[in-house]
Each structure stands twice: as C-alpha cells, then as structure tokens.
Design a protein around this motif. Structure first.
Motif, PDB file in Angstrom:
ATOM      1  N   ASN A  11       1.005  -1.202  -0.122  1.00  0.00           N
ATOM      2  CA  ASN A  11      -0.071  -0.140   0.049  1.00  0.00           C
ATOM      3  C   ASN A  11       0.946   1.276   0.038  1.00  0.00           C
ATOM      4  OD1 ASN A  11      -2.242  -1.705   0.064  1.00  0.00           O
ATOM      5  ND2 ASN A  11      -2.412  -1.668   2.234  1.00  0.00           N
ATOM      6  N   GLU A  12       2.101   1.296  -0.944  1.00  0.00           N
ATOM      7  CA  GLU A  12       2.779   2.362  -1.169  1.00  0.00           C
ATOM      8  C   GLU A  12       2.330   3.273  -2.312  1.00  0.00           C
ATOM      9  OE1 GLU A  12       4.689   3.476   1.414  1.00  0.00           O
ATOM     10  OE2 GLU A  12       4.439   1.877   2.605  1.00  0.00           O
ATOM     11  N   GLU A  13       1.313   3.205  -2.901  1.00  0.00           N
ATOM     12  CA  GLU A  13       1.145   3.648  -4.060  1.00  0.00           C
ATOM     13  C   GLU A  13       1.493   5.402  -4.398  1.00  0.00           C
ATOM     14  OE1 GLU A  13      -2.813   4.705  -5.981  1.00  0.00           O
ATOM     15  OE2 GLU A  13      -3.696   3.652  -4.049  1.00  0.00           O
ATOM     16  N   ALA A  42       9.245  -5.766  -4.099  1.00  0.00           N
ATOM     17  CA  ALA A  42       8.143  -6.935  -3.501  1.00  0.00           C
ATOM     18  C   ALA A  42       6.824  -6.524  -3.239  1.00  0.00           C
ATOM     19  CB  ALA A  42       9.051  -7.671  -2.537  1.00  0.00           C
ATOM     20  N   VAL A  43       5.874  -6.259  -4.062  1.00  0.00           N
ATOM     21  CA  VAL A  43       4.819  -5.704  -3.816  1.00  0.00           C
ATOM     22  C   VAL A  43       3.742  -6.931  -3.018  1.00  0.00           C
ATOM     23  CG1 VAL A  43       2.413  -4.941  -4.672  1.00  0.00           C
ATOM     24  CG2 VAL A  43       4.629  -4.597  -5.857  1.00  0.00           C
ATOM     25  N   ASP A  48      -3.938  -1.242  -2.680  1.00  0.00           N
ATOM     26  CA  ASP A  48      -4.268  -0.231  -3.556  1.00  0.00           C
ATOM     27  C   ASP A  48      -3.620  -0.513  -5.005  1.00  0.00           C
ATOM     28  OD1 ASP A  48      -1.597  -0.191  -2.829  1.00  0.00           O
ATOM     29  OD2 ASP A  48      -1.398   1.981  -1.871  1.00  0.00           O
ATOM     30  N   LYS A  49      -2.998   0.535  -5.489  1.00  0.00           N
ATOM     31  CA  LYS A  49      -2.352   0.416  -6.757  1.00  0.00           C
ATOM     32  C   LYS A  49      -0.956   0.481  -6.970  1.00  0.00           C
ATOM     33  CE  LYS A  49      -6.392   2.755  -9.269  1.00  0.00           C
ATOM     34  NZ  LYS A  49      -6.909   1.657  -9.676  1.00  0.00           N
ATOM     35  N   THR A  50      -0.487   0.028  -5.677  1.00  0.00           N
ATOM     36  CA  THR A  50       1.359  -0.197  -5.593  1.00  0.00           C
ATOM     37  C   THR A  50       1.527  -0.914  -6.829  1.00  0.00           C
ATOM     38  OG1 THR A  50       0.959   0.053  -3.243  1.00  0.00           O
ATOM     39  CG2 THR A  50       2.940  -1.026  -4.084  1.00  0.00           C
ATOM     40  N   THR A  75       1.776 -11.054   5.184  1.00  0.00           N
ATOM     41  CA  THR A  75       1.871  -9.833   4.671  1.00  0.00           C
ATOM     42  C   THR A  75       3.126  -8.942   5.303  1.00  0.00           C
ATOM     43  OG1 THR A  75       0.333  -8.893   6.489  1.00  0.00           O
ATOM     44  CG2 THR A  75      -0.735  -9.446   4.245  1.00  0.00           C
ATOM     45  N   GLY A  76       4.042  -9.660   5.865  1.00  0.00           N
ATOM     46  CA  GLY A  76       5.102  -8.900   6.680  1.00  0.00           C
ATOM     47  C   GLY A  76       6.112  -8.483   5.865  1.00  0.00           C
ATOM     48  N   ARG A  77       6.905  -7.442   6.222  1.00  0.00           N
ATOM     49  CA  ARG A  77       8.296  -7.181   5.318  1.00  0.00           C
ATOM     50  C   ARG A  77       8.990  -8.496   5.421  1.00  0.00           C
ATOM     51  NH1 ARG A  77      11.317  -2.683   8.199  1.00  0.00           N
ATOM     52  NH2 ARG A  77      10.670  -4.084   9.895  1.00  0.00           N
ATOM     53  N   GLY A  78       9.148  -9.225   6.621  1.00  0.00           N
ATOM     54  CA  GLY A  78      10.293 -10.452   6.248  1.00  0.00           C
ATOM     55  C   GLY A  78       9.693 -11.533   5.445  1.00  0.00           C
ATOM     56  N   TYR A  79       8.348 -11.749   5.350  1.00  0.00           N
ATOM     57  CA  TYR A  79       7.881 -12.844   4.359  1.00  0.00           C
ATOM     58  C   TYR A  79       8.085 -12.103   2.955  1.00  0.00           C
ATOM     59  CZ  TYR A  79       4.903 -15.764   1.963  1.00  0.00           C
ATOM     60  OH  TYR A  79       4.576 -16.902   0.951  1.00  0.00           O
ATOM     61  N   ALA A  80       7.987 -10.859   2.665  1.00  0.00           N
ATOM     62  CA  ALA A  80       8.518 -10.216   1.211  1.00  0.00           C
ATOM     63  C   ALA A  80       9.715 -10.604   0.931  1.00  0.00           C
ATOM     64  CB  ALA A  80       8.072  -8.888   1.362  1.00  0.00           C
TER      65      ALA A  80
END
Length: 90
Positions: A11-13, A42-43, A48-50, A75-80
């Motif tokens: 969610n950083e669009e 890594a979306v 949103d439209k990130t 959904t966490g940063r570590g998983y990404a």
C-alpha cells in the motif's frame, strides 16, 4: 559484482515513485554504482495500486523489477524479503 536491493512495498502507491527516485539518487554517491545494481520491488498483498505504479516505474528505471506476492495472511516485511530472496536465488 551484482547488488540486489529488495524494497518491500505494501500500500505504497503514493510514495513508491519518490522512494525509487531518492534511492537511485543516493546510489549515485557510493561505489556501488560500478556494480550491477538490481532493485526488486516486492509488492506484498497491496490493496491499492502499488503494483500498477511499480510496473509503470519499470519503464523509467531499467534495473527495477516487480515481484507480486499474494498470500492470504503472510503480509509482513520479513515474508516479502524471504520470498524475494527465494525467487532470486539470494
């Protein structure tokens, strides 16, 4: 040497374009510019439209790649980061 930078994005669009611009500008200051720098956005389960924004930025930044991560509850940063490293052989 190849340098892999992973940029987890959820969610950083609104911020993604500026973030990549600043990242590229900062990389110009360091000796890494002599190496192959590859940036993976890594979306991670964005609502949103990130992902669309990230894919559009690939046209501006040739060294950027988009990895779309879809998981029902991870959904966490570590998983990404783990998913990206697994997919990119890191």
């Amino acid at each position: 040497m190849k340098v892999l930078l992973v940029l987890p994005a959820r969610n950083e669009e609104g911020a993604l374009g500026h973030t990549l611009y600043k990242l590229k500008k900062e990389l110009q200051k360091y000796p890494y510019r002599e190496h192959v720098v590859h940036i993976v956005v890594a979306v991670n389960n964005s609502t949103d439209k990130t992902e669309e924004v990230a894919r559009a930025l690939v046209a501006t930044y040739a060294e950027v790649e988009v990895l779309s991560i879809k998981h029902p509850y991870r959904t966490g940063r570590g998983y990404a980061l783990q998913t990206t490293w697994s997919n990119k052989g890191g």
